[in-house]
Motif scaffolding. Structure first.
Motif, short mmCIF file in Angstrom:
data_model
loop_
_atom_site.label_atom_id
_atom_site.label_comp_id
_atom_site.label_asym_id
_atom_site.label_seq_id
_atom_site.Cartn_x
_atom_site.Cartn_y
_atom_site.Cartn_z
N HIS A 1 0.04 1.95 0.66
CA HIS A 1 -1.01 1.02 0.23
C HIS A 1 -0.39 -0.31 -0.19
O HIS A 1 -0.87 -1.39 0.20
N LEU A 2 0.69 -0.26 -0.96
CA LEU A 2 1.38 -1.47 -1.39
C LEU A 2 1.96 -2.22 -0.19
O LEU A 2 1.86 -3.45 -0.10
N LYS A 3 2.51 -1.49 0.76
CA LYS A 3 3.06 -2.13 1.96
C LYS A 3 1.97 -2.84 2.76
O LYS A 3 2.21 -3.91 3.32
N MET A 4 0.77 -2.26 2.82
CA MET A 4 -0.33 -2.92 3.53
C MET A 4 -0.71 -4.24 2.86
O MET A 4 -0.95 -5.24 3.53
N LYS A 5 -0.75 -4.26 1.53
CA LYS A 5 -1.08 -5.50 0.81
C LYS A 5 0.02 -6.55 1.02
O LYS A 5 -0.28 -7.72 1.25
N ASN A 6 1.26 -6.11 0.99
CA ASN A 6 2.37 -7.04 1.23
C ASN A 6 2.36 -7.55 2.66
O ASN A 6 2.66 -8.72 2.91
N TRP A 7 2.01 -6.69 3.62
CA TRP A 7 1.89 -7.12 5.01
C TRP A 7 0.83 -8.20 5.15
O TRP A 7 1.04 -9.20 5.82
N LEU A 8 -0.30 -7.99 4.49
CA LEU A 8 -1.39 -8.96 4.56
C LEU A 8 -0.93 -10.33 4.07
O LEU A 8 -1.14 -11.34 4.73
N ILE A 9 -0.27 -10.35 2.94
CA ILE A 9 0.23 -11.62 2.42
C ILE A 9 1.32 -12.20 3.33
O ILE A 9 1.37 -13.40 3.58
N GLY A 10 2.18 -11.34 3.85
CA GLY A 10 3.29 -11.79 4.69
C GLY A 10 2.90 -12.33 6.04
O GLY A 10 3.63 -13.12 6.63
N ILE A 11 1.74 -11.94 6.55
CA ILE A 11 1.32 -12.42 7.87
C ILE A 11 0.81 -13.87 7.82
O ILE A 11 0.76 -14.55 8.84
N ILE A 12 0.48 -14.35 6.64
CA ILE A 12 -0.05 -15.71 6.50
C ILE A 12 1.10 -16.71 6.40
O ILE A 12 1.97 -16.59 5.55
N LYS A 13 1.08 -17.70 7.27
CA LYS A 13 2.15 -18.70 7.33
C LYS A 13 1.84 -19.92 6.48
O LYS A 13 2.71 -20.46 5.79
N GLU A 14 0.59 -20.40 6.53
CA GLU A 14 0.21 -21.63 5.84
C GLU A 14 -1.30 -21.75 5.76
O GLU A 14 -2.03 -20.94 6.32
#
Length: 98
Positions: A8-21
Motif C-alpha cells: 500500500h505504501l509503495k503504491m502511494k510512493n509510486w503515485l507521487i513518483g510518477i509526477i514530474k512537474e
C-alpha cells in the motif's frame, strides 16, 4: 489475498513518483512549474504546486504532468491571481487498503 501494508505504501510512493512537474494555463498559454511539495498521510497522497508573486493573471487550468510528458490530472479553474500573493494548489488522492 489483500495487499500488504508495505505494498500500500509503495503504491502511494509510486503515485507521487510518477509526477514530474505541474503546469498551469494563463491567457491560453501553458506554463510549467515544479512540484512544490508532496505529502503522504494515512491513505492520502497530496501533491502541491506553488505559484509565487511573480505570477499574475487569470489562471484557467492546473495540471500534473507525468514522467512521459502526458497530463496525469487536471483541474479546470478560473482564478484571478494578483502579483502580491502566492497561490498553493493541491491535488489529493486517496488510496484505501480494503
Amino acid at each position: 489475498m489483500a495487499i500488504t501494508t508495505q505494498g500500500h505504501l509503495k503504491m502511494k510512493n509510486w503515485l507521487i513518483g510518477i509526477i514530474k512537474e505541474g503546469q498551469y494555463t494563463m491567457g491560453g498559454v501553458k506554463y510549467k512549474t515544479p512540484i512544490y511539495k508532496t505529502d503522504l498521510t494515512g491513505d492520502v497522497a497530496t501533491i502541491y504546486l506553488y505559484l509565487d508573486d511573480s505570477v499574475s493573471g487569470t489562471i484557467t487550468k492546473f495540471e500534473l504532468i507525468d514522467q512521459d510528458g502526458a497530463t496525469f490530472d487536471d483541474q479546470p479553474d478560473n482564478i484571478n491571481k494578483p502579483n502580491i500573493n502566492g497561490l498553493l494548489i493541491s491535488f489529493k488522492y486517496t488510496l484505501k487498503k480494503l
